[in-house]
Design a protein around this motif. Sequence first.
Motif, PDB file in Angstrom:
ATOM      1  N   SER A 124      34.326  43.516  31.544  1.00  0.00           N
ATOM      2  CA  SER A 124      35.687  43.349  32.040  1.00  0.00           C
ATOM      3  C   SER A 124      35.785  44.042  33.384  1.00  0.00           C
ATOM      4  O   SER A 124      35.187  45.089  33.598  1.00  0.00           O
ATOM      5  CB  SER A 124      36.701  43.988  31.088  1.00  0.00           C
ATOM      6  N   LEU A 126      38.895  45.197  35.410  1.00  0.00           N
ATOM      7  CA  LEU A 126      40.346  45.291  35.330  1.00  0.00           C
ATOM      8  C   LEU A 126      40.924  46.052  36.510  1.00  0.00           C
ATOM      9  O   LEU A 126      40.320  46.990  37.005  1.00  0.00           O
ATOM     10  CB  LEU A 126      40.750  45.990  34.034  1.00  0.00           C
ATOM     11  N   ASP A 135      42.934  41.173  34.807  1.00  0.00           N
ATOM     12  CA  ASP A 135      41.504  40.945  34.654  1.00  0.00           C
ATOM     13  C   ASP A 135      41.035  40.195  35.894  1.00  0.00           C
ATOM     14  O   ASP A 135      41.362  39.026  36.091  1.00  0.00           O
ATOM     15  CB  ASP A 135      41.228  40.133  33.394  1.00  0.00           C
ATOM     16  N   ILE A 153      46.866  41.122  31.483  1.00  0.00           N
ATOM     17  CA  ILE A 153      46.332  41.611  30.219  1.00  0.00           C
ATOM     18  C   ILE A 153      47.442  42.325  29.466  1.00  0.00           C
ATOM     19  O   ILE A 153      48.194  43.098  30.042  1.00  0.00           O
ATOM     20  CB  ILE A 153      45.185  42.621  30.475  1.00  0.00           C
TER      21      ILE A 153
END
Length: 162
Positions: A124, A126, A135, A153
Amino acid sequence: MRCNKPVVISCKKQQREVATVHNIVNKQIDKTFTFDKVFGPSSLQIDLFQQAVFPSVSEVFEHFSCDIFAYSQIGIGKTYSMEGGTANAKNGEFQNDVGVILRFVRQICDKLESHNSHYSMKVSFLEPYNEEIVDLLALKELKLLEDKFKKQIAVFEDGEIL
């Protein structure tokens, strides 16, 4: 430095300190902050990776979920530290400006391949910003990655959505 402005921050790697100098109404106010590690302007990407990130590689293989978290003011160099510059490898070696994310993934893959393991990896990328988490790898409706198309998210705490 190019504009002949005074240096207001100094890094003392050995003491793990960052010192600031402020001049307010002709009065100099110095403050010193101590950290676990300090990387000054002459530090290289590989130094940051080896000292701050590489130890986490073994933790991944001990079934720990590992996060690489960069936090600071806007424009201070988080993206450069995480992503780096050119990702081209020469003779299997990265160029000096490759960031910690690619170096981390490479170390994990190298270790898995040395054991002839079959594996899958979930990654991921982020970005928390303005109380939203985005994301950066997820595309919404397969459009170009622009702010208005980033997938938000949901954040959970103790099973409840925030």
